[in-house]
Design a protein around this motif. Sequence first.
Motif, mmCIF file in Angstrom:
data_model
loop_
_atom_site.group_PDB
_atom_site.id
_atom_site.type_symbol
_atom_site.label_atom_id
_atom_site.label_comp_id
_atom_site.label_asym_id
_atom_site.label_seq_id
_atom_site.Cartn_x
_atom_site.Cartn_y
_atom_site.Cartn_z
ATOM 1 N N ALA A 126 -1.216 -1.492 -14.893
ATOM 2 C CA ALA A 126 -1.866 -1.576 -13.580
ATOM 3 C C ALA A 126 -0.842 -1.518 -12.453
ATOM 4 C CB ALA A 126 -2.692 -2.861 -13.491
ATOM 5 N N ILE A 127 0.251 -2.248 -12.609
ATOM 6 C CA ILE A 127 1.305 -2.248 -11.586
ATOM 7 C C ILE A 127 1.980 -0.884 -11.526
ATOM 8 C CG2 ILE A 127 3.543 -3.239 -10.952
ATOM 9 C CD1 ILE A 127 2.461 -5.892 -12.255
ATOM 10 N N GLY A 128 2.302 -0.310 -12.695
ATOM 11 C CA GLY A 128 2.943 1.004 -12.721
ATOM 12 C C GLY A 128 2.100 2.066 -12.066
ATOM 13 N N ALA A 129 0.790 2.052 -12.330
ATOM 14 C CA ALA A 129 -0.109 3.047 -11.738
ATOM 15 C C ALA A 129 -0.230 2.860 -10.231
ATOM 16 C CB ALA A 129 -1.482 2.974 -12.399
ATOM 17 N N ALA A 130 -0.353 1.610 -9.793
ATOM 18 C CA ALA A 130 -0.498 1.341 -8.359
ATOM 19 C C ALA A 130 0.764 1.727 -7.598
ATOM 20 C CB ALA A 130 -0.823 -0.135 -8.137
ATOM 21 N N VAL A 131 1.932 1.379 -8.147
ATOM 22 C CA VAL A 131 3.191 1.693 -7.475
ATOM 23 C C VAL A 131 3.444 3.200 -7.468
ATOM 24 C CG1 VAL A 131 5.707 1.457 -7.662
ATOM 25 C CG2 VAL A 131 4.234 -0.555 -7.919
ATOM 26 N N SER A 132 3.151 3.868 -8.580
ATOM 27 C CA SER A 132 3.438 5.295 -8.703
ATOM 28 C C SER A 132 2.515 6.159 -7.861
ATOM 29 C CB SER A 132 3.325 5.732 -10.173
ATOM 30 O OG SER A 132 4.271 5.068 -10.964
ATOM 31 N N SER A 133 1.274 5.715 -7.680
ATOM 32 C CA SER A 133 0.276 6.565 -7.028
ATOM 33 C C SER A 133 -0.151 6.094 -5.651
ATOM 34 C CB SER A 133 -0.977 6.655 -7.912
ATOM 35 O OG SER A 133 -1.667 5.401 -7.930
ATOM 36 N N SER A 150 -11.177 -3.588 -0.297
ATOM 37 C CA SER A 150 -10.198 -4.399 0.433
ATOM 38 C C SER A 150 -8.774 -3.930 0.176
ATOM 39 C CB SER A 150 -10.329 -5.867 0.028
ATOM 40 O OG SER A 150 -9.811 -6.080 -1.285
ATOM 41 N N GLY A 151 -8.534 -3.351 -1.007
ATOM 42 C CA GLY A 151 -7.174 -2.971 -1.391
ATOM 43 C C GLY A 151 -6.272 -4.155 -1.657
ATOM 44 N N LYS A 152 -6.866 -5.336 -1.831
ATOM 45 C CA LYS A 152 -6.079 -6.551 -2.045
ATOM 46 C C LYS A 152 -6.152 -6.990 -3.505
ATOM 47 C CE LYS A 152 -6.816 -8.209 2.688
ATOM 48 N NZ LYS A 152 -7.386 -9.291 3.539
ATOM 49 N N PRO A 153 -5.121 -7.695 -3.979
ATOM 50 C CA PRO A 153 -5.165 -8.201 -5.355
ATOM 51 C C PRO A 153 -6.404 -9.064 -5.575
ATOM 52 C CG PRO A 153 -2.961 -8.428 -4.448
ATOM 53 C CD PRO A 153 -3.851 -8.033 -3.307
ATOM 54 N N PHE A 168 -1.891 -17.592 -6.113
ATOM 55 C CA PHE A 168 -0.827 -16.698 -5.648
ATOM 56 C C PHE A 168 -1.216 -15.939 -4.377
ATOM 57 C CE2 PHE A 168 -0.136 -16.810 -10.354
ATOM 58 C CZ PHE A 168 1.012 -17.586 -10.305
ATOM 59 N N GLY A 169 -2.339 -16.290 -3.794
ATOM 60 C CA GLY A 169 -2.749 -15.662 -2.543
ATOM 61 C C GLY A 169 -3.683 -14.494 -2.710
ATOM 62 N N GLY A 170 -4.112 -14.214 -3.939
ATOM 63 C CA GLY A 170 -5.080 -13.156 -4.169
ATOM 64 C C GLY A 170 -6.501 -13.653 -3.994
ATOM 65 N N ILE A 171 -7.457 -12.781 -4.305
ATOM 66 C CA ILE A 171 -8.874 -13.101 -4.126
ATOM 67 C C ILE A 171 -9.519 -13.243 -5.501
ATOM 68 C CG2 ILE A 171 -11.071 -12.311 -3.174
ATOM 69 C CD1 ILE A 171 -9.409 -10.644 -1.166
ATOM 70 N N GLY A 172 -10.195 -14.364 -5.730
ATOM 71 C CA GLY A 172 -10.851 -14.604 -7.002
ATOM 72 C C GLY A 172 -12.356 -14.682 -6.867
ATOM 73 N N TYR A 173 -13.042 -14.180 -7.884
ATOM 74 C CA TYR A 173 -14.503 -14.261 -7.953
ATOM 75 C C TYR A 173 -14.890 -14.747 -9.347
ATOM 76 C CZ TYR A 173 -14.627 -11.144 -3.838
ATOM 77 O OH TYR A 173 -14.458 -10.575 -2.600
ATOM 78 N N HIS A 174 -15.981 -15.477 -9.414
ATOM 79 C CA HIS A 174 -16.569 -15.877 -10.700
ATOM 80 C C HIS A 174 -17.948 -15.246 -10.759
ATOM 81 C CE1 HIS A 174 -17.395 -18.241 -14.245
ATOM 82 N NE2 HIS A 174 -18.465 -18.800 -13.684
ATOM 83 N N ALA A 175 -18.173 -14.366 -11.729
ATOM 84 C CA ALA A 175 -19.423 -13.601 -11.801
ATOM 85 C C ALA A 175 -20.193 -13.951 -13.061
ATOM 86 C CB ALA A 175 -19.124 -12.102 -11.763
ATOM 87 N N TYR A 204 3.720 -8.064 -4.397
ATOM 88 C CA TYR A 204 3.888 -6.713 -3.847
ATOM 89 C C TYR A 204 2.623 -6.186 -3.174
ATOM 90 C CZ TYR A 204 8.412 -6.561 -6.144
ATOM 91 O OH TYR A 204 9.712 -6.821 -6.509
ATOM 92 N N LYS A 205 1.601 -7.043 -3.104
ATOM 93 C CA LYS A 205 0.354 -6.715 -2.384
ATOM 94 C C LYS A 205 -0.242 -5.386 -2.873
ATOM 95 C CE LYS A 205 1.715 -9.212 1.831
ATOM 96 N NZ LYS A 205 2.932 -9.811 1.274
ATOM 97 N N LEU A 206 -0.419 -5.287 -4.177
ATOM 98 C CA LEU A 206 -0.883 -4.038 -4.787
ATOM 99 C C LEU A 206 -2.408 -3.983 -4.848
ATOM 100 C CD1 LEU A 206 1.704 -3.842 -7.702
ATOM 101 C CD2 LEU A 206 1.778 -2.658 -5.489
ATOM 102 N N PRO A 207 -2.980 -2.779 -4.717
ATOM 103 C CA PRO A 207 -4.446 -2.618 -4.713
ATOM 104 C C PRO A 207 -5.029 -2.634 -6.129
ATOM 105 C CG PRO A 207 -3.411 -0.478 -4.429
ATOM 106 C CD PRO A 207 -2.294 -1.487 -4.472
ATOM 107 N N VAL A 208 -4.931 -3.780 -6.785
ATOM 108 C CA VAL A 208 -5.373 -3.922 -8.172
ATOM 109 C C VAL A 208 -6.538 -4.907 -8.230
ATOM 110 C CG1 VAL A 208 -4.727 -4.684 -10.492
ATOM 111 C CG2 VAL A 208 -3.074 -3.421 -9.081
#
Length: 565
Positions: free
Chosen positions: A431-438, A533-536, A510-517, A464-468
């Motif tokens: 996930a990190i490799g794809a987000a950073v590369s693209s 949102s493009g946010k973690p 860690f400052g990301g956004i969490g949901y319980h579904a 790194y504030k990646l859109p994952v």
Amino acid sequence: MSTDQTLTDGMHIIVDALKKNGIETIFGVVGIPVTDLARHAQAEGIRYIGFRHEQSAGNAAAISGYINQKPGICLTVSAPGFLNGMVALANATTNGFPMIQISGSSDRAIIDLQQGDYEELDQMNIAKPFVKASYRVNKPEDLGIALARAIRASVSGRPGGVYLDLTTEVLAAVMNKADADKTIFTVEDPAPKQLPSPASVDKALTLLANAKRPLIILGKGAAYSRAEDNIKSFIEATGIPYLPMSMAKGLLPDTHPQSAASARSFALSNADVVVLMGARLNWLLGHGKGKNWSPETQFIQLDIDATEIDSNRPITAPVVGDIYSSMEAFVKGLETIKIQSPQDWTASLDEHKAKNVEKMAAKLNTETSPLNYFNALRAIRDVLVDHKDVYVVNEGANTLDNARNIIDMYQPRKRLDCGTWGVMGIGMGYAIGAAVSSGLPVVAIEGDSAFGFSGMEIETICRYKLPVTILLFNNGGIYRGDGVNLHGDADPNPTVLMEAARYDKMIEAFGGIGYHATTEAEIQQALKAGIESGKPTLINIAIDPTVGTESGHIGNLNPQSIIKD
């Protein structure tokens, strides 16, 4: 000898060599003796992505190599760090992903005499069985040529992993900068085309022209080759049905009418001529044997590696060359060798597809409380149809198997999963490799057990504030969460995890956004919000702990004791 007395050292030389060869990103974990190397790389404009574990850093480098067709770089410390990275490097080699692991190592003289140096390990020789090539650099003037050899080895032929061992001495070694600059160069044509022989192409096309029930199997080798335009032209011109292997999904949209994916077993067992297009006849295809295959089936195999031919069954028409060049030749060959669309065969497949689609629809549209794999994945599928450009990372057992069948892909190289080895733990690194590369959004569909292997990398994603966006299927277990301890004490069954775990709270820390579904609507609302949102983001999806099959779709590979406790 130059009169310029400006000095440089091994760390700067290897960074300069990486820059000279277009390396823009390094994935790694720093420490003795490579910390300054990472600092110098960053100072020179190479992006450094720091991980919490070397295996995840290596997975990110490997998938970056797959996406970009140039080696992803993983930087590790010596000994234990090297070994952690080696798991990803071996996996890259097995899957055909170009990757270079660069590790620092301890004093050669002490290692060779086994005198007990700090993190003493003969890393170069340990790496050799798991990679395409393994090199050690002892002199700073050899760093440029060593990197060039590593690049060429990693991307030429069938791509794979290369290990580059940089001793502490060479990293600290000092030499004249003007002389060092002369040792650095750009690798020319590192992955030259390998053209198939015209005779092999003619034989393959002639065999196809005479087939009554032909079938094309697309593998990730075809996806890596970027031959999708010629593949699409060939498939549509001939009318031949096709099956995509997991990471080949999206070479043609999964909704394409010639896809036989929903009649896979029928197609495999009834085809009279099968074209393996960048796919290997390994365990993922039952080695071409057993109940799913006819012993009379003839094979055409397109592969860059001649040693892959006849690996499990005789190949009637081998076509050895890179897939891009081979498909160019196949499309050109249709001008002289005509292949008629197999309409009776296609009609038979369509009939079986319709029945299986109807059966699957019943599963997907059944409402349950708690959720199961099918209705939860349908909710995800219906959101992703409006986000066709996202990368989909997928791992787990049942989570992997069911998502592969349910989540449609529309573009090539956008589905990233555990591949040939079926290894767990690739999720966050990919996930990190794809987000950073693209720079594009990534959606990771994870089983709770699989997520545990690399879950701490959500801190990396947030740093790194990646859109994952992570969708975590939580049924509280490996395969399922309802196992019973047969001894009767308080310890959980070997396959049981914590059903009540709230993984969404981890990313919030860690400052990301969490949901319980717990419902389909909640999944869809959270997934749309995460992507847009493009946010973690992490969505903890609570599913029924009693659903799931032991080992997923490959339970036949998991031996069972004949003695029942």
